[in-house]
Design a protein around this motif. Sequence first.
Motif, mmCIF file in Angstrom:
data_model
loop_
_atom_site.group_PDB
_atom_site.id
_atom_site.type_symbol
_atom_site.label_atom_id
_atom_site.label_comp_id
_atom_site.label_asym_id
_atom_site.label_seq_id
_atom_site.Cartn_x
_atom_site.Cartn_y
_atom_site.Cartn_z
ATOM 1 N N GLU A 178 -13.377 8.401 -2.116
ATOM 2 C CA GLU A 178 -13.463 9.662 -2.872
ATOM 3 C C GLU A 178 -14.833 10.315 -2.697
ATOM 4 O OE1 GLU A 178 -13.389 11.157 -7.546
ATOM 5 O OE2 GLU A 178 -12.694 9.134 -7.042
ATOM 6 N N ASN A 179 -15.900 9.502 -2.786
ATOM 7 C CA ASN A 179 -17.257 10.042 -2.630
ATOM 8 C C ASN A 179 -17.493 10.557 -1.218
ATOM 9 O OD1 ASN A 179 -17.955 9.486 -5.278
ATOM 10 N ND2 ASN A 179 -18.794 7.473 -4.806
ATOM 11 N N THR A 180 -16.955 9.842 -0.232
ATOM 12 C CA THR A 180 -17.127 10.257 1.165
ATOM 13 C C THR A 180 -16.409 11.574 1.421
ATOM 14 O OG1 THR A 180 -17.267 7.936 1.834
ATOM 15 C CG2 THR A 180 -16.839 9.548 3.566
ATOM 16 N N LYS A 181 -15.211 11.739 0.854
ATOM 17 C CA LYS A 181 -14.488 13.002 1.002
ATOM 18 C C LYS A 181 -15.265 14.146 0.349
ATOM 19 C CE LYS A 181 -9.803 11.122 1.426
ATOM 20 N NZ LYS A 181 -8.469 10.987 0.788
ATOM 21 N N LYS A 182 -15.909 13.862 -0.786
ATOM 22 C CA LYS A 182 -16.734 14.888 -1.435
ATOM 23 C C LYS A 182 -17.913 15.263 -0.547
ATOM 24 C CE LYS A 182 -15.678 13.793 -6.275
ATOM 25 N NZ LYS A 182 -16.220 13.237 -7.551
ATOM 26 N N ASN A 183 -18.493 14.249 0.120
ATOM 27 C CA ASN A 183 -19.609 14.522 1.016
ATOM 28 C C ASN A 183 -19.184 15.404 2.184
ATOM 29 O OD1 ASN A 183 -21.502 13.060 -0.443
ATOM 30 N ND2 ASN A 183 -21.111 11.153 0.646
ATOM 31 N N ILE A 184 -17.971 15.178 2.676
ATOM 32 C CA ILE A 184 -17.456 16.016 3.765
ATOM 33 C C ILE A 184 -17.312 17.459 3.291
ATOM 34 C CG2 ILE A 184 -15.435 16.469 5.222
ATOM 35 C CD1 ILE A 184 -15.022 13.428 5.365
ATOM 36 N N GLU A 185 -16.753 17.639 2.092
ATOM 37 C CA GLU A 185 -16.610 18.991 1.545
ATOM 38 C C GLU A 185 -17.970 19.636 1.308
ATOM 39 O OE1 GLU A 185 -13.837 20.841 1.191
ATOM 40 O OE2 GLU A 185 -12.977 19.152 2.293
ATOM 41 N N ASN A 186 -18.941 18.829 0.809
ATOM 42 C CA ASN A 186 -20.286 19.356 0.569
ATOM 43 C C ASN A 186 -20.946 19.786 1.874
ATOM 44 O OD1 ASN A 186 -20.070 18.883 -2.161
ATOM 45 N ND2 ASN A 186 -21.106 16.910 -2.090
ATOM 46 N N THR A 187 -20.681 19.029 2.941
ATOM 47 C CA THR A 187 -21.236 19.363 4.252
ATOM 48 C C THR A 187 -20.688 20.697 4.741
ATOM 49 O OG1 THR A 187 -21.460 17.017 4.814
ATOM 50 C CG2 THR A 187 -21.470 18.583 6.633
ATOM 51 N N LYS A 188 -19.376 20.894 4.568
ATOM 52 C CA LYS A 188 -18.758 22.163 4.962
ATOM 53 C C LYS A 188 -19.307 23.313 4.123
ATOM 54 C CE LYS A 188 -14.410 20.082 6.532
ATOM 55 N NZ LYS A 188 -12.959 19.932 6.267
ATOM 56 N N GLU A 189 -19.474 23.058 2.823
ATOM 57 C CA GLU A 189 -19.997 24.089 1.925
ATOM 58 C C GLU A 189 -21.441 24.436 2.259
ATOM 59 O OE1 GLU A 189 -19.341 22.742 -2.042
ATOM 60 O OE2 GLU A 189 -17.148 22.801 -1.857
ATOM 61 N N LEU A 190 -22.207 23.418 2.696
ATOM 62 C CA LEU A 190 -23.595 23.661 3.087
ATOM 63 C C LEU A 190 -23.657 24.674 4.217
ATOM 64 C CD1 LEU A 190 -26.655 23.022 3.303
ATOM 65 C CD2 LEU A 190 -26.043 21.127 4.822
ATOM 66 N N PHE A 191 -22.858 24.441 5.264
ATOM 67 C CA PHE A 191 -22.884 25.367 6.397
ATOM 68 C C PHE A 191 -22.393 26.748 5.975
ATOM 69 C CE2 PHE A 191 -20.860 27.433 10.047
ATOM 70 C CZ PHE A 191 -21.972 27.526 10.888
ATOM 71 N N GLN A 192 -21.332 26.788 5.181
ATOM 72 C CA GLN A 192 -20.786 28.081 4.758
ATOM 73 C C GLN A 192 -21.792 28.861 3.932
ATOM 74 O OE1 GLN A 192 -17.757 28.960 5.964
ATOM 75 N NE2 GLN A 192 -18.065 31.022 5.172
ATOM 76 N N SER A 193 -22.539 28.172 3.065
ATOM 77 C CA SER A 193 -23.531 28.865 2.230
ATOM 78 C C SER A 193 -24.662 29.429 3.087
ATOM 79 C CB SER A 193 -24.094 27.909 1.169
ATOM 80 O OG SER A 193 -24.855 26.874 1.758
ATOM 81 N N LYS A 194 -25.081 28.652 4.104
ATOM 82 C CA LYS A 194 -26.127 29.151 5.006
ATOM 83 C C LYS A 194 -25.618 30.326 5.837
ATOM 84 C CE LYS A 194 -29.375 26.271 3.888
ATOM 85 N NZ LYS A 194 -30.619 26.750 3.219
ATOM 86 N N LEU A 195 -24.357 30.233 6.235
ATOM 87 C CA LEU A 195 -23.734 31.326 6.983
ATOM 88 C C LEU A 195 -23.727 32.602 6.150
ATOM 89 C CD1 LEU A 195 -22.184 31.840 9.683
ATOM 90 C CD2 LEU A 195 -20.085 31.327 8.434
ATOM 91 N N ASN A 196 -23.384 32.452 4.890
ATOM 92 C CA ASN A 196 -23.352 33.623 3.997
ATOM 93 C C ASN A 196 -24.754 34.191 3.770
ATOM 94 O OD1 ASN A 196 -20.580 33.367 3.750
ATOM 95 N ND2 ASN A 196 -20.704 32.125 1.901
ATOM 96 N N GLU A 197 -25.755 33.302 3.705
ATOM 97 C CA GLU A 197 -27.135 33.764 3.523
ATOM 98 C C GLU A 197 -27.561 34.680 4.669
ATOM 99 O OE1 GLU A 197 -29.961 30.630 3.001
ATOM 100 O OE2 GLU A 197 -28.941 29.811 1.246
ATOM 101 N N VAL A 198 -27.159 34.298 5.881
ATOM 102 C CA VAL A 198 -27.539 35.076 7.060
ATOM 103 C C VAL A 198 -26.996 36.502 6.974
ATOM 104 C CG1 VAL A 198 -27.129 35.341 9.545
ATOM 105 C CG2 VAL A 198 -27.826 33.124 8.617
ATOM 106 N N PHE A 199 -25.745 36.614 6.530
ATOM 107 C CA PHE A 199 -25.088 37.930 6.576
ATOM 108 C C PHE A 199 -25.234 38.736 5.283
ATOM 109 C CE2 PHE A 199 -22.976 35.556 9.972
ATOM 110 C CZ PHE A 199 -23.238 36.427 11.021
ATOM 111 N N CYS A 200 -26.109 38.286 4.394
ATOM 112 C CA CYS A 200 -26.419 39.124 3.222
ATOM 113 C C CYS A 200 -27.815 39.739 3.376
ATOM 114 C CB CYS A 200 -26.301 38.326 1.923
ATOM 115 S SG CYS A 200 -27.583 37.079 1.688
ATOM 116 N N GLN A 201 -28.275 39.805 4.634
ATOM 117 C CA GLN A 201 -29.599 40.367 4.923
ATOM 118 C C GLN A 201 -29.725 41.796 4.385
ATOM 119 O OE1 GLN A 201 -32.196 38.984 6.391
ATOM 120 N NE2 GLN A 201 -31.334 37.068 7.168
ATOM 121 N N LYS A 202 -30.884 42.084 3.802
ATOM 122 C CA LYS A 202 -31.177 43.436 3.324
ATOM 123 C C LYS A 202 -32.316 44.082 4.132
ATOM 124 C CE LYS A 202 -28.228 43.121 -0.070
ATOM 125 N NZ LYS A 202 -26.973 43.902 -0.041
ATOM 126 N N ASP A 203 -32.682 43.419 5.227
ATOM 127 C CA ASP A 203 -33.763 43.921 6.073
ATOM 128 C C ASP A 203 -33.395 45.292 6.645
ATOM 129 O OD1 ASP A 203 -35.477 44.290 8.479
ATOM 130 O OD2 ASP A 203 -36.136 42.252 7.983
#
Length: 409
Positions: A178-203
Amino acid sequence: MRKNWEIKSLKEVGEIYSGNSINAKVKKDKYTNIGSGMPYVATKDVSYASEINYNNGIRIPFDEIKKFRIAKKNSVLICSEGGSAGRKFGILKEDVCFVNKLISLNPNNILISKFLFYWYSSNQFQRDFKDKLTGLIGGITKTNFKNLSIPIPTIEDEQKRIIKKLDESFEKIDKAIENTKKNIENTKELFQSKLNEVFCQKDIEWKEKRIIDFCKNKSQIVGGPFGSNLKVKDYKEKGVPILRLQNIGKGYFIDKAIKYISHQKADELSYHSFQSGDIVLAKLGIPIGKTCIVPENFKYGIVVADVVRIRPNKNEINYDFLKYFLNSDFSVNQLTADIKGATRPRVNISEVRNLKLSVPKILKQEETVKYLDKLSDYTKKLESTYNQKLLDLEELKKSILDKAFKGEL
């Protein structure tokens, strides 16, 4: 195996029954959501765990129970037909009626239900069961099932001791899974959150444009042909590949189950063609808008109705940059903004063409792609490590079961 163990056939350790099927119309009209009555268990209610679903809405009125085979409380139900045969099973918490694609074994006084459940989970039982499958869809006859064997300690307390050890071990392993599956989901969420950060640029250097603004004309963003123009009957074993929804992953191409059409048919549908390096987007599915780039080994082909091919000007937008954007929440949220209540939500070609994104100059796009590629590689390695851990934990369970039924636990 220890000396105080015996090999018994399943018919020697309990009562074995097959269930009764119910006509679909009768089930809907007569047995669904009637309130009181005995639960009716179908194959879909039995999972890969000990829990069985009793809340499917189907119950047999008590005055009709005599028409059905009953599996008693503490019996173990196992799927006997189809893809789940031998792999789905569970212990009953109460008396039930059950479908004919399940087999019930009600243990006698020399066998504990949980011990039988764990035996069903073992490699040895799974191999023995598979060897007895017959027919095109894969099923086991009740006679063949009865003749399957089980090793049983002659001392009842030893069954209880083994069950206790397995319960304790599997509780810890299942927690780790169960914990390992959560880690997999957290890993996917990590990349998705960074991806979203890139495309919310206000520069101020990032200018908002539509995807169609990077194209000379609309033909650079096209969907597949109408379904009537490309049917399953047109599929061939060889020829020109067609690209379907199941070939599009979120950021990666899935080179499986490739279908083909004739060169003549491909010529007729040339407007809907793709070539290697093109961007392709899914108009349908979960998530909507998942996008990948066609790999080099697919030089030319045709997209189907629910796929969009995108081929903008490469001098103005980096294809990997656009791929990452289309897989971000900013893109998905735009595509789904006007979809409400649809059972199979689908976007149209104009919505894809008019997707808005903020874009820097091409050199900055390339820098951004390098950053996202590096982050993607890192998260994929993490995910791969966790997936290997899941496999190792499942193998550990099998190893413990094997030791248990050799008397070596």
